[in-house]
Design an enzyme around this catalytic site. Sequence first.
Site: not given
Ligand code: ATP
Length: 330
Positions: A113, A195, A198
């Site tokens: 980040k 990955k 969003k």
């Molecule tokens: P960003 O994608 O914007 O970096 P994030 O989605 O990782 O943010 P959070 O919204 O806080 O951050 O994540 C919520 C949960 O979703 C966390 O437990 C994270 O580990 C899980 N998660 C996020 N993306 C994935 C993915 N592609 N596959 C599986 N689990 C995910």
Amino acid sequence: MDKKIVFSGVQPSGALTIGNYIGAIKRWATLQDEYNCYYCVVDQHAITVPQKAKDLRKNTLDILALLMACGIDHEKSTLFIQSHVPEHSELAWVLNTITYMGQLNRMTQFKDKSKRSEENLNSALFTYPVLMAADILLYKTNLVPVGEDQKQHLELARDLAERFNNRYSDTFMVPEPLIGEFGARIMSLQDPNSKMSKSDSDENGYILLLDDKNTIRRKIKRAVTDSIGEVSYNDDQPGIKNLLNIYSSFSGETIETIVEKYEGRGYGDFKKDLEEIVVDGLSPIQEKFNALRSDKAYLEEIYRKGSEKASDEARKMLRKVYKKVGFIPR
Ligand code: ATP
Ligand code: LTN
């Protein structure tokens, strides 16, 4: 016997993807009967990257309604907003005093980040994992259901719990991560080696829980596959492997059953069915979301009740911590 305690959080930093859903949130609902669950919308974590106030307010309520639409039951679980329970940031301050700079410097999420905003790095982005440790340790949490990307942060929470317990006396429970198998990492539909996120600049890479039917269909149609042309589950076909994971997660069928079903058929049939499975899987969530989101007073009642319940526990723990470090009680 007391139920074990589960804690998890999600940032209101944007709309949720099916990666968030499959990797974390879908799991949260299934834990509610067996455990005493705390689910938190972590708005204080979200502001470690710049947010517009108006968007943050909207996203926080959206996520609250979405969590309920995904099956989180406010009667069973404690559903609340992080900034409503000030003990989180108060405990984070104390934990900051036993966290080593070197530990925070090694965090991969910070490294990633900080690359995105090289110029004016804020110190909260650096201490983000300490606030996350405070979230978890306040509630004597046993288990933390998260995606694989959060494992390193959880290690820090364990480390801080042990360090505090050794330095003062037994206070915190040492939490364990709870990470799903194949659902642990859903990949981008455009680049199956990274990955699904969003914050991806290419919106074809992700499917949002609130995407409409045609958008979902279009994004699956455009999903990157390969030239092999056979529905099979292996690392040489990462695109198809990812789509199979999504298929299995939404349909409840095993990977073997699905692979058998499409033997001798092309990707076209497979994708067409997947489109409908995802559309059908998300439509009840979207309907529930729409009903909940339009009733602001009801949402307000729920997050108020949630923070009252959470505060009761958090206050007790913080009082204990303050006493141990030598603060004079009010
Ligand atoms: P960003 O994608 O914007 O970096 P994030 O989605 O990782 O943010 P959070 O919204 O806080 O951050 O994540 C919520 C949960 O979703 C966390 O437990 C994270 O580990 C899980 N998660 C996020 N993306 C994935 C993915 N592609 N596959 C599986 N689990 C995910
Ligand atoms: N950093 C987490 C969100 C988060 C969290 C938590 C998860 C904040 N506090 C406590 C579990 C427990 C993320 O998923 N990006």
